[in-house]
Structure formats: structure tokens, C-alpha cells
Motif scaffolding. Structure first.
Motif, short mmCIF file in Angstrom:
data_model
loop_
_atom_site.label_atom_id
_atom_site.label_comp_id
_atom_site.label_asym_id
_atom_site.label_seq_id
_atom_site.Cartn_x
_atom_site.Cartn_y
_atom_site.Cartn_z
N GLU A 283 2.12 -10.53 -4.78
CA GLU A 283 2.49 -10.83 -3.40
C GLU A 283 2.66 -9.55 -2.60
O GLU A 283 2.19 -9.41 -1.47
N GLN A 284 3.35 -8.58 -3.24
CA GLN A 284 3.56 -7.29 -2.60
C GLN A 284 2.24 -6.60 -2.32
O GLN A 284 2.03 -5.98 -1.28
N LEU A 285 1.34 -6.70 -3.29
CA LEU A 285 0.05 -6.02 -3.16
C LEU A 285 -0.72 -6.58 -1.97
O LEU A 285 -1.31 -5.83 -1.18
N LEU A 286 -0.69 -7.91 -1.83
CA LEU A 286 -1.40 -8.53 -0.72
C LEU A 286 -0.82 -8.05 0.62
O LEU A 286 -1.55 -7.66 1.53
N ASN A 287 0.52 -8.04 0.69
CA ASN A 287 1.19 -7.51 1.89
C ASN A 287 0.76 -6.08 2.17
O ASN A 287 0.47 -5.71 3.30
N ALA A 288 0.77 -5.29 1.11
CA ALA A 288 0.45 -3.87 1.24
C ALA A 288 -0.96 -3.70 1.77
O ALA A 288 -1.21 -2.84 2.63
N LEU A 289 -1.88 -4.52 1.30
CA LEU A 289 -3.27 -4.36 1.74
C LEU A 289 -3.43 -4.77 3.20
O LEU A 289 -4.18 -4.12 3.94
N VAL A 290 -2.71 -5.80 3.61
CA VAL A 290 -2.81 -6.21 5.02
C VAL A 290 -2.22 -5.13 5.92
O VAL A 290 -2.85 -4.67 6.88
N ILE A 291 -0.99 -4.68 5.59
CA ILE A 291 -0.36 -3.64 6.40
C ILE A 291 -1.19 -2.36 6.35
O ILE A 291 -1.41 -1.69 7.36
N GLY A 292 -1.68 -2.05 5.16
CA GLY A 292 -2.50 -0.86 5.00
C GLY A 292 -3.76 -0.92 5.83
O GLY A 292 -4.22 0.09 6.37
N SER A 293 -4.33 -2.13 5.99
CA SER A 293 -5.55 -2.19 6.79
C SER A 293 -5.25 -1.96 8.27
O SER A 293 -6.08 -1.42 9.00
N PHE A 294 -4.03 -2.32 8.73
CA PHE A 294 -3.67 -1.97 10.11
C PHE A 294 -3.60 -0.45 10.25
O PHE A 294 -4.14 0.13 11.18
N TYR A 295 -2.90 0.17 9.32
CA TYR A 295 -2.80 1.64 9.36
C TYR A 295 -4.19 2.26 9.34
O TYR A 295 -4.48 3.21 10.08
N ALA A 296 -5.05 1.71 8.49
CA ALA A 296 -6.38 2.29 8.34
C ALA A 296 -7.16 2.19 9.64
O ALA A 296 -7.79 3.16 10.08
N LEU A 297 -7.09 1.03 10.29
CA LEU A 297 -7.84 0.85 11.54
C LEU A 297 -7.35 1.81 12.62
O LEU A 297 -8.15 2.39 13.36
N VAL A 298 -6.03 1.99 12.70
CA VAL A 298 -5.50 2.91 13.71
C VAL A 298 -5.82 4.35 13.31
O VAL A 298 -6.18 5.18 14.15
N ALA A 299 -5.75 4.62 12.01
CA ALA A 299 -6.01 5.99 11.54
C ALA A 299 -7.44 6.42 11.86
O ALA A 299 -7.70 7.59 12.13
N LEU A 300 -8.37 5.46 11.86
CA LEU A 300 -9.75 5.80 12.17
C LEU A 300 -9.87 6.47 13.53
O LEU A 300 -10.59 7.44 13.70
N GLY A 301 -9.13 5.91 14.50
CA GLY A 301 -9.20 6.47 15.85
C GLY A 301 -8.63 7.88 15.91
O GLY A 301 -9.21 8.77 16.54
N TYR A 302 -7.49 8.09 15.24
CA TYR A 302 -6.92 9.44 15.19
C TYR A 302 -7.92 10.43 14.62
O TYR A 302 -8.16 11.50 15.15
N SER A 303 -8.50 9.99 13.51
CA SER A 303 -9.36 10.89 12.76
C SER A 303 -10.63 11.20 13.55
O SER A 303 -11.08 12.34 13.60
N MET A 304 -11.16 10.17 14.18
CA MET A 304 -12.41 10.36 14.92
C MET A 304 -12.20 11.32 16.08
O MET A 304 -12.95 12.26 16.28
N VAL A 305 -11.15 11.05 16.86
CA VAL A 305 -10.88 11.91 18.01
C VAL A 305 -10.55 13.33 17.54
O VAL A 305 -11.03 14.31 18.11
N TYR A 306 -9.77 13.43 16.48
CA TYR A 306 -9.45 14.77 15.99
C TYR A 306 -10.72 15.48 15.52
O TYR A 306 -10.92 16.67 15.78
N GLY A 307 -11.58 14.72 14.85
CA GLY A 307 -12.81 15.31 14.35
C GLY A 307 -13.68 15.84 15.47
O GLY A 307 -14.32 16.88 15.33
#
Lengths: 302, 322
Positions: A6-30
Motif C-alpha cells: 500500500e505504501q509503495l503504491l502511494n509512494a509511486l503516485v506521489i513520486g510521479s507528481f514530483y517527477a512531473l514537476v521535476a521535469l520542468g525544473y530540469s529542462m529549464v535549468y538545462g
């Protein structure tokens, strides 16, 4: 075991939010070597655009089904994407070439401005807003754990967006031009690439990813608030550093990893330390592996 | 001959005007508590002095060395808590606790600084942001800091026979702190160290090529700033007689940064002005207080776009001469 899943599923969902937002940071920084502070707020704005779109679609009885949610998500992505481009055009482009601290301060100001603009805007306001659509509980049981279809759909949607972005950047002509600008802006311009357009494109793509994450977070948590982007932005930045800033697959891996770290770390030290855990991770990464997991060696001192 | 005289007369007259202005301002500041008996006016004046002191400290980091710190409230908090805990729980002497507050803030600063300053300087921005949150959350959850309610009932110490519990006395103490800080900071900016900072702020590679130890000087700037933040925090604890996590939010850091940016990064008179303005302007705009941070944000963007040197820009020594 069931709790772990159950925790893992939660972690993956929350992690995918972080990942989607992180993409923008990374792209602009790049591309322009700027930490776009306002990026977390674009995630927040995406959630609010989605909220309003769902309300409007609800009036024409489109709002609750899968079509309605997808439509609202598209609207939110479009609006936020445009806003991201506008922010770059107004606040960052005139400052290109200025000392590094100047655009950083502008970005901070932009972030404050966006947050408080949402706060004083009457239909959105300062208090928590309940998302118009709630996720269904329907799902199936696996090893005694209830797995909701909606959670799986969110995770799948996030994966779909990430893979789509990756393919676009790696395979398309525009993606190639964007990478060229990131690699060497002046040389790319000499080759006839319109660098400003590519930078706008980078902001657009980053913003729509953040907006998608915002809408999905609204659905997942059930409520949104004008300050929701601040902490998520900081964590997404942590995720992009963890994966190696400037590296898009790194941002995805970093986001997922941070989600897992946070969920399992929190369950062992207690919920009130949740944010300390993530920021502590940021400091530790910078001490031991500042280039991140997939980062290039160029991330040295500057 | 004539031209030489004319040239030397100019700066002299300028200096005279400046000295006159400073004397007038100081006289007004000293007279204020005697002229106005309103506790409200005095309280606003004390707040202004606190923000001036904080802005002077942050100016070393942001203005002199060009490093963006977004967690300055963390050091302010550490100073305030250190003084609160030492004097209340352990009955430590005020002066000792004051020193400890500065030193302890500096120790934490050196941990952050040594970790991050080796890297890109914009990483510092994000790490300090996270660190500010860590400190706030930690203060909220630890027993020794009193949790969400914080520490209250901090005894006001007596300094030269005067109790700092009196608003008027703390006003004068802060006035002295600000005046001394202003002098110290101005001298620091013009010193060998200050020139090294300016050099590394403008072009780090060139600075390194000139033999400037960039990491060492960045650390020095950062530690000076954190020490100042800790000291000011300690006075804040004395003034409020209580400290709680709510006083040290991210917005606190932003307000101090705005003071520095608005006044003029690297300009000592500028940041003093900025410290006064960030308190005065919101007071004058009370009716629209919801809009305060919207205006702050817009101000930061517009200042950077149109007037990055601030309202009272730093004079760059050396440029005017020759």
C-alpha cells in the motif's frame, strides 16, 4: 507485506507528481541555467485551472466522467503552458546575461506574485478548495491490498506523459533543436536555430507537465490551496538534483525515488518530520553526490 | 590649479552634506521616543531597527558576495531560541547568551556553507530555503524549544542598570546596534575583504585567477551574515520576551531580502533605507493587507527588471576616481 504494498503504491503516485514537476525544473535549468522558482506555482495554478474547468464542465454535465477529467486536464495544461511561456517572456528573457542572482530574485518575486494573485482572486481564494471530482474507490484486491483503478490511472497517465516528453525531446526535430540550445546557446543560434523559441518551448513543456501533475494531485488529495506549490516545488527541485539536474530521465527517476524515500522514511520517523526528511535528503545528496544519479560531470563549481 | 581645486571642493561639499544628513537623522532617531509618547510609533520604530539590522547582515551575503540566501530567518530563529533557552532554562548570563546566539547561528551557517558553497552558488538558494523549513519544523517538534507554543517568559536583562523590558530602552539598544552595524558594514565593504567579495561577485573566474580564495571568501561572507542574523535574533527574543516557530516563516526571510534588494544590494545606506521601508510601507497600506505579498512579489520582479541596483545604489569605489 500488505502495508508495504500500500505504501509503495502511494509512494509511486506521489513520486510521479514530483517527477512531473521535476521535469520542468530540469529542462529549464538545462537550457538557461535558471532555477525557476515559480515552477512549483505553475503546478499549483494547473490544479486551480483544472478546478475551474471541472466546475464549468460540470455545469454542462461533462464534469464527472473520465472525458470530463481528461478535458479539464487538457484545458489546465493549455492555460498553464501559456502562462509559463508568458512568465519567461516577461520576467526572465529581459534578464538573460545579467548576473545570476538577478534572475533568481525575479523568479522568487514571480513565485510570490503568482501565489498571492491566486489568493486575492475571489473564486479561488485563500482557503482550501475541495476538488469537484473525487476518485472512485473501485478497484481490485492484490495480496490483501485494495488497489484503486483511479490510482493506477493516475500513475499510468504520469508515465504516459513522461515517456511522451522523453520521445519528443529525443526524437523530434524540435527536441533536437532544444537540446542544441541547451548544449550551446550561441552555437545553436549560429546554426540558424531560433533560441528564444526553443526556450519558450522548454517553458511550455515544463509548465504543461506541472499542470498535469497539479490536476492529478487535486484529484488524488481531494483539496487544493494557493500554497500547495511551495513545498512541492522545493521537493521537485530535490528530485531533479537527485537525478542529476539538466537530465530528463534523471528527473523522472529522482522523483520516483524521492517519493519512495519520503513515504517509507516518514513511516519510520513520524509524519511531522516529513518535510525535514526530503530537505535533509537534498543536503545529503549535495554533500555526497552533487552531480546526482544520472548527472553529467559538468555540474561542477560555477 | 583651478581645476584641481574645483575637483577637490566637490567631494568635500558632498561629504559635508552627507555628514549633516547623518547627524540630523541620528538626532531625530534619538529624539523620537521623547517627542512621541505613542507606544504604536515606538513599536514600529523598533521593528524598523530590527529589519535594518537584519538587512545589514543579509547584505553581506547577498549584496557583497552575491550569494542568494532564502533561509535567513533560520539564523534569526536560531539566535532567538539560543538566547531564550540559555537564559531561561540554564540561567546563563545575558551577555554570554548573546554571544552564544551569534556563534551558534554561525556554526550552523558553517555547516550549510561548507556543504553547499563548494557547488554552484545557486544551489545555495535552494538549500537555504530547505534549511529554513527544517529549522522551523524542528523548533515546532522538539521539547527543548517548547514545540508550537515556543518559549515564553524570557526575562528582560538589565544593561548598565536599564531594564530591556522597557520599550524605550530596547529602542535605544537597537539604535546603537544599527549604528554600530552600519559603520562596521560600511568599513567592511571598503576593506580588502570587501574588495575581494566585489571581485568574486562580478566575475568568479577572474577572482580565482587573481589569487582570491573564492571558497574561503564566500564562507567568510556567509558566516558574517549568519552571525549577524543570530545576534539580531537574540535581541528579538529579549524584545518579544517569547519566541515561537510562527515568527520565523519563509516570508520573514523574503521580507529581509526585499529590504536588501529594494534599498540596493551592496549599498549600506540603501539597505538601511530598505529595512525601514519594508516595515513602513505595509503599515501605511494596512487597508489592503491581503495584497501585501502580491505587491512584494511584483516589487521584486519590477526592481530586478528596471532598477536592479535598488533605490539607493552602491557607489563603486574606484570608478569615480581617476
Amino acid at each position: 507485506m500488505s502495508q508495504f504494498l500500500e505504501q509503495l503504491l502511494n509512494a509511486l503516485v506521489i513520486g510521479s507528481f514530483y517527477a512531473l514537476v521535476a521535469l520542468g525544473y530540469s529542462m529549464v535549468y538545462g537550457i538557461i541555467r535558471l532555477i525557476n522558482f515559480a515552477h512549483g506555482d505553475l503546478y499549483m495554478l494547473g490544479a486551480f485551472f483544472g478546478y475551474s474547468a471541472l466546475l464549468l464542465l460540470g455545469r454542462i454535465s461533462l464534469g464527472s466522467g473520465v472525458t470530463g477529467v481528461l478535458l479539464a486536464m487538457l484545458i489546465a495544461m493549455g492555460m498553464t503552458g501559456g502562462l509559463g511561456v508568458l512568465v519567461e517572456r516577461v520576467a526572465y528573457r529581459p534578464l538573460r546575461g545579467a548576473p545570476r542572482i538577478i534572475p533568481l530574485i525575479t523568479a522568487l518575486g514571480m513565485s510570490l506574485f503568482l501565489e498571492n494573485a491566486v489568493m486575492v482572486f475571489k473564486p479561488w481564494g485563500a482557503s482550501f478548495r475541495v476538488y469537484p471530482v473525487t476518485l472512485g474507490r473501485a478497484g481490485f484486491d492484490l495480496f490483501g491490498v485494495h488497489i484503486g483503478y483511479a490510482h493506477l490511472a493516475i500513475f499510468a497517465m504520469a508515465l504516459f506523459l513522461m515517456v511522451g516528453l522523453h520521445l519528443f525531446v529525443e526524437r523530434s526535430t524540435y527536441g533536437k533543436a532544444m537540446r542544441a540550445v541547451a548544449f550551446d546557446l550561441e552555437a545553436a543560434q549560429l546554426m540558424g536555430i531560433n533560441a528564444n523559441r526553443m526556450i519558450s518551448l522548454g517553458f511550455f513543456l515544463g509548465s504543461i507537465m506541472a499542470a498535469a501533475a497539479g490536476v492529478m494531485a487535486g484529484l488524488y488529495y481531494g483539496q487544493i490551496n494557493f500554497l500547495m506549490g511551495f513545498i512541492v516545488g522545493l521537493k521537485a527541485f530535490t528530485a531533479s538534483v537527485l537525478g542529476g539536474i539538466g537530465n530528463l530521465p534523471g528527473a523522472m527517476v529522482g522523483g520516483m525515488l524521492l517519493g519512495v524515500l519520503e513515504v517509507f522514511g516518514t513511516s519510520s520517523v513520524g509524519g511531522q518530520w516529513k518535510d525535514v526528511f526530503a530537505f535533509g535528503a537534498l543536503i545529503l545528496i549535495l554533500v555526497f553526490k552533487p552531480t546526482g544519479l544520472l548527472g553529467e560531470r559538468t555540474a561542477g563549481r560555477m | 590649479m583651478n581645476t584641481v581645486n574645483a575637483r577637490s571642493a566637490g567631494p568635500d561639499r558632498g561629504r559635508l552634506a552627507r555628514t549633516g544628513g547623518v547627524v540630523l537623522l541620528l538626532a531625530a532617531a534619538v529624539a523620537l521616543p521623547f517627542v512621541s509618547s505613542s507606544p504604536y510609533v515606538l513599536d514600529i520604530a523598533i521593528q524598523m531597527l530590527f529589519y535594518m539590522a537584519l538587512a545589514l547582515g543579509l547584505n553581506v551575503v547577498v549584496g557583497y558576495a552575491g550569494l542568494l540566501d532564502l533561509g535567513y530567518a533560520a539564523y534569526f530563529a536560531v539566535g532567538a531560541y539560543t538566547l531564550g533557552i540559555l537564559t531561561k532554562t540554564f540561567q546563563v548570563n545575558f551577555w554570554l547568551a548573546l554571544l552564544a546566539a551569534g556563534v551558534f547561528a554561525m556554526l550552523l551557517g558553517s555547516f550549510i556553507g561548507m556543504t553547499v558553497l563548494r557547488l554552484r552558488s545557486d544551489y545555495l538558494t535552494m538549500v537555504t530555503l530547505g534549511f529554513g523549513e527544517i529549522i522551523r519544523i524542528t523548533a515546532n517538534n522538539l521539547k527543548i524549544t517548547g514545540g508550537p507554543t515556543g518559549i515564553f517568559g524570557i526575562m528582560a536583562p538589565k544593561v548598565f542598570g536599564l531594564s530591556l523590558g522597557q520599550p524605550r530602552n530596547i529602542y535605544f539598544v537597537m539604535l546603537i546596534v544599527v549604528v554600530l552595524s552600519t559603520i562596521a558594514m560600511a568599513r567592511l565593504g571598503n576593506s580588502r575583504v570587501g574588495r575581494a567579495w566585489a571581485c568574486l561577485r562580478e566575475d568568479q573566474d577572474a577572482a580565482e585567477a587573481m589569487g582570491i580564495n573564492t571558497l574561503g571568501y564566500k564562507l567568510l561572507a556567509y558566516l558574517t551574515g549568519t552571525f549577524w542574523g543570530g545576534l539580531t535574533g537574540a535581541f528579538f527574543a529579549v524584545k518579544m520576551t517569547a519566541v515561537s516557530p510562527g515568527s520565523f516563516s519563509f516570508m520573514q526571510s523574503v521580507t529581509v531580502l526585499l529590504a536588501v534588494v529594494m534599498g540596493g544590494m551592496g549599498s549600506v545606506p540603501g539597505v538601511v533605507l530598505g529595512g525601514a521601508l519594508v516595515i513602513l510601507l505595509p503599515e501605511m497600506l494596512r487597508a489592503v493587507s491581503d495584497w501585501r505579498y502580491l505587491v512584494f512579489g511584483a516589487a521584486l520582479v519590477l526592481l530586478m527588471l528596471f532598477r536592479p541596483a535598488g533605490l539607493w545604489p552602491a557607489r563603486h569605489a574606484g570608478k569615480e576616481e581617476v
